[in-house]
Design an enzyme around this catalytic site. Sequence first.
Site, PDB file in Angstrom:
ATOM      1  N   CYS A  77      -0.659  -5.988   0.694  1.00  0.00           N
ATOM      2  CA  CYS A  77      -1.946  -5.377   1.030  1.00  0.00           C
ATOM      3  C   CYS A  77      -2.709  -5.088  -0.268  1.00  0.00           C
ATOM      4  O   CYS A  77      -2.154  -5.203  -1.362  1.00  0.00           O
ATOM      5  CB  CYS A  77      -1.710  -4.092   1.820  1.00  0.00           C
ATOM      6  SG  CYS A  77      -1.081  -2.726   0.813  1.00  0.00           S
TER       7      CYS A  77
ATOM      8  N   GLU B 282       6.541  -3.451  -1.676  1.00  0.00           N
ATOM      9  CA  GLU B 282       6.185  -3.830  -3.043  1.00  0.00           C
ATOM     10  C   GLU B 282       6.167  -2.623  -3.974  1.00  0.00           C
ATOM     11  O   GLU B 282       6.690  -2.684  -5.091  1.00  0.00           O
ATOM     12  CB  GLU B 282       4.821  -4.535  -3.059  1.00  0.00           C
ATOM     13  CG  GLU B 282       4.803  -5.843  -2.288  1.00  0.00           C
ATOM     14  CD  GLU B 282       4.512  -5.688  -0.791  1.00  0.00           C
ATOM     15  OE1 GLU B 282       4.361  -6.727  -0.124  1.00  0.00           O
ATOM     16  OE2 GLU B 282       4.424  -4.543  -0.291  1.00  0.00           O
TER      17      GLU B 282
ATOM     18  N   HIS C 180       5.400   1.239   0.793  1.00  0.00           N
ATOM     19  CA  HIS C 180       5.450  -0.186   1.100  1.00  0.00           C
ATOM     20  C   HIS C 180       6.560  -0.837   0.278  1.00  0.00           C
ATOM     21  O   HIS C 180       6.978  -0.302  -0.753  1.00  0.00           O
ATOM     22  CB  HIS C 180       4.114  -0.848   0.778  1.00  0.00           C
ATOM     23  CG  HIS C 180       3.001  -0.426   1.681  1.00  0.00           C
ATOM     24  ND1 HIS C 180       1.843  -1.155   1.818  1.00  0.00           N
ATOM     25  CD2 HIS C 180       2.847   0.652   2.499  1.00  0.00           C
ATOM     26  CE1 HIS C 180       1.031  -0.562   2.667  1.00  0.00           C
ATOM     27  NE2 HIS C 180       1.617   0.546   3.092  1.00  0.00           N
TER      28      HIS C 180
ATOM     29  N   CYS D 148      -0.926  -2.576  -2.622  1.00  0.00           N
ATOM     30  CA  CYS D 148       0.220  -3.148  -3.320  1.00  0.00           C
ATOM     31  C   CYS D 148      -0.224  -4.164  -4.370  1.00  0.00           C
ATOM     32  O   CYS D 148       0.375  -4.257  -5.443  1.00  0.00           O
ATOM     33  CB  CYS D 148       1.179  -3.777  -2.325  1.00  0.00           C
ATOM     34  SG  CYS D 148       1.989  -2.547  -1.280  1.00  0.00           S
TER      35      CYS D 148
END
Length: 153
Positions: A82, A54, A52, A85
């Site tokens: 999410c 992040e 992801h 993260c």
Amino acid sequence: MTDADCLDLALRDAAQAFARGDWPVAALIVRDGTILGAGQNRQNSEGDLMWHAETDALRNAARTHDAAAVAGATLYSTMEPCPMCAWAMKLAGIRRLVLGLRNTRLRRTDLGAYTIESFCALTAYPLELTTGVREAECLALRQRWGQDPVARV
């Protein structure tokens, strides 16, 4: 650099992710006006469900500057992080989060009642939050991508 300047840079990176076929999300880690790390979602292109934006930004910042430099920094993201993260941000000591787009604004249906605030309450994470920076641009990019599970009005 202003919050809007940082989200503009993240939007540029999110557009690169989109062009590559990945979820159009990007993140920056900034401390004292210096970009420590940048990241893009690469789930599709790398075949890694945990790649992801992040976590990519956190990895890049820690590798380049060390983990201690990341603690207390601000994370800028084009999309609300999410839970995975959010946990990585908590572990890294991110102090402030600046968001372009909230999951509820996009009307995502795959996250239930999750919000970054509910995560913070559940885990006692004292995160300073700023929302809505470049929201229209972030929303337009996600809608252009069109692969989010969203409620139709």
